[in-house]
Design a protein around this motif. Structure first.
Motif, PDB file in Angstrom:
ATOM      1  N   ALA A 126     -59.863 -65.974  18.615  1.00 50.14           N
ATOM      2  CA  ALA A 126     -59.970 -67.073  17.652  1.00 50.14           C
ATOM      3  C   ALA A 126     -59.034 -68.210  18.018  1.00 50.14           C
ATOM      4  N   ALA A 127     -57.826 -67.869  18.451  1.00 47.01           N
ATOM      5  CA  ALA A 127     -56.876 -68.907  18.860  1.00 47.01           C
ATOM      6  C   ALA A 127     -57.397 -69.670  20.065  1.00 47.01           C
ATOM      7  N   ALA A 128     -57.989 -68.948  21.019  1.00 45.28           N
ATOM      8  CA  ALA A 128     -58.550 -69.600  22.195  1.00 45.28           C
ATOM      9  C   ALA A 128     -59.727 -70.489  21.814  1.00 45.28           C
ATOM     10  N   ALA A 129     -60.561 -70.032  20.865  1.00 45.64           N
ATOM     11  CA  ALA A 129     -61.712 -70.813  20.434  1.00 45.64           C
ATOM     12  C   ALA A 129     -61.285 -72.109  19.759  1.00 45.64           C
ATOM     13  N   LEU A 130     -60.112 -72.090  19.127  1.00 45.73           N
ATOM     14  CA  LEU A 130     -59.594 -73.300  18.491  1.00 45.73           C
ATOM     15  C   LEU A 130     -58.948 -74.254  19.493  1.00 45.73           C
ATOM     16  N   GLY A 131     -58.886 -73.819  20.741  1.00 42.21           N
ATOM     17  CA  GLY A 131     -58.314 -74.674  21.771  1.00 42.21           C
ATOM     18  C   GLY A 131     -56.802 -74.664  21.824  1.00 42.21           C
ATOM     19  N   LEU A 132     -56.186 -73.662  21.218  1.00 42.93           N
ATOM     20  CA  LEU A 132     -54.728 -73.594  21.240  1.00 42.93           C
ATOM     21  C   LEU A 132     -54.245 -73.138  22.607  1.00 42.93           C
ATOM     22  N   PRO A 133     -53.269 -73.829  23.191  1.00 40.08           N
ATOM     23  CA  PRO A 133     -52.661 -73.337  24.432  1.00 40.08           C
ATOM     24  C   PRO A 133     -52.016 -71.977  24.193  1.00 40.08           C
ATOM     25  N   PHE A 134     -51.783 -71.241  25.278  1.00 42.84           N
ATOM     26  CA  PHE A 134     -51.289 -69.863  25.157  1.00 42.84           C
ATOM     27  C   PHE A 134     -50.019 -69.789  24.323  1.00 42.84           C
ATOM     28  N   TRP A 135     -49.019 -70.607  24.673  1.00 42.96           N
ATOM     29  CA  TRP A 135     -47.732 -70.502  23.976  1.00 42.96           C
ATOM     30  C   TRP A 135     -47.836 -70.955  22.525  1.00 42.96           C
ATOM     31  N   ALA A 136     -48.715 -71.947  22.268  1.00 41.11           N
ATOM     32  CA  ALA A 136     -48.922 -72.367  20.879  1.00 41.11           C
ATOM     33  C   ALA A 136     -49.592 -71.247  20.090  1.00 41.11           C
ATOM     34  N   ALA A 137     -50.540 -70.555  20.709  1.00 36.59           N
ATOM     35  CA  ALA A 137     -51.202 -69.437  20.033  1.00 36.59           C
ATOM     36  C   ALA A 137     -50.215 -68.313  19.742  1.00 36.59           C
ATOM     37  N   MET A 138     -49.340 -68.033  20.697  1.00 32.73           N
ATOM     38  CA  MET A 138     -48.338 -66.993  20.468  1.00 32.73           C
ATOM     39  C   MET A 138     -47.421 -67.375  19.314  1.00 32.73           C
ATOM     40  N   ARG A 139     -47.001 -68.622  19.294  1.00 33.00           N
ATOM     41  CA  ARG A 139     -46.021 -69.061  18.295  1.00 33.00           C
ATOM     42  C   ARG A 139     -46.630 -69.174  16.899  1.00 33.00           C
ATOM     43  N   LYS A 140     -47.874 -69.641  16.809  1.00 29.51           N
ATOM     44  CA  LYS A 140     -48.466 -69.942  15.513  1.00 29.51           C
ATOM     45  C   LYS A 140     -49.366 -68.836  14.967  1.00 29.51           C
ATOM     46  N   VAL A 141     -49.918 -68.017  15.864  1.00 23.70           N
ATOM     47  CA  VAL A 141     -50.914 -67.030  15.419  1.00 23.70           C
ATOM     48  C   VAL A 141     -50.448 -65.597  15.632  1.00 23.70           C
TER      49      VAL A 141
END
Length: 224
Positions: A126-141
């Motif tokens: 889901a994080a990837a589908a939202l276009g979040l970069p890897f580190w942003a996905a780790m930090r926020k999700v």
């Protein structure tokens, strides 16, 4: 001398109390420093083990295995007494902080790894589908969800580290146990050691209860 006069001598305890308080301050400072540095180190090693290139992953695995298998006392002695032979001299406080942080970092890395791997893969997708970069996905999700899982074991490790600060007395750091031992020798009475044990109990018992509370709350929370 009877039992009370030997182990629970009030006059001796009153005279030793200022020394014990100074030792308690050093113990709290050492424990907090080790928890902060060990926690950050553990999270970094965890992410390296999970997502770094293979050589770095193997390095992270080696770090975790070595420091989980090595007693803190051995690590402390090697840092304080062996490093001077290669020109590295550290103070007793720095050596104790480094030893505790390395061991705690290894255990923290494994706890964090288990927490991250427990997050459903759908969250990553889901994080990837939202276009979040890897580190942003780790930090926020990912990490906020993993935190709920890892807080109880991390708190338990923190309690253990506070208890293990007593090993710093081996390198003559004036922690609570070292101050109690010095007071015992000075006053020729073991009451200061009993006083130190009671102080450990007073400030660690609430943390132990906190661990139990967090574990119960974690079990009660619904899984995603």
């Amino acid at each position: 001398m009877g039992l009370l006069e030997t182990f629970f001598n009030w006059d001796v305890l009153v005279r030793a109390f200022p020394m014990l308080l100074r030792g308690l301050g050093n113990t709290l400072l050492l424990g907090c420093a080790a928890i902060i540095f060990g926690g950050l180190l553990g999270l970094g090693v965890c992410l390296m083990r999970l997502y770094a290139p293979k050589p770095l992953r193997l390095l992270a695995v080696g770090f975790i295995d070595i420091f989980r298998a090595t007693p803190i006392l051995v690590v402390l002695i090697m840092i304080y007494y062996a490093l001077p032979f290669v020109g590295v001299r550290l103070s007793a406080f720095t050596s104790a902080t480094l030893a505790l942080s390395l061991v705690l970092g290894a255990f923290t890395a494994e706890v964090c790894r288990a927490g991250i791997e427990n997050i459903p893969k759908g969250q990553f997708e889901a994080a990837a589908a939202l276009g979040l970069p890897f580190w942003a996905a780790m930090r926020k999700v990912i990490l906020p969800q993993a935190l709920r899982i890892v807080v109880p074991p991390l708190t338990s490790n923190a309690v253990s580290i506070f208890k293990d600060t007593a090993l710093a007395s081996v390198v003559a750091m004036p922690d609570l146990l070292k101050q109690a031992t010095d007071a015992q020798a000075l006053m020729a009475n073991p009451t200061p050691l009993v006083g130190a044990a009671l102080i450990y109990l007073v400030f660690l018992w609430p943390l132990v209860r906190l661990v139990s509370y967090l574990e119960q709350r974690s079990k009660a929370e619904p899984r995603a």
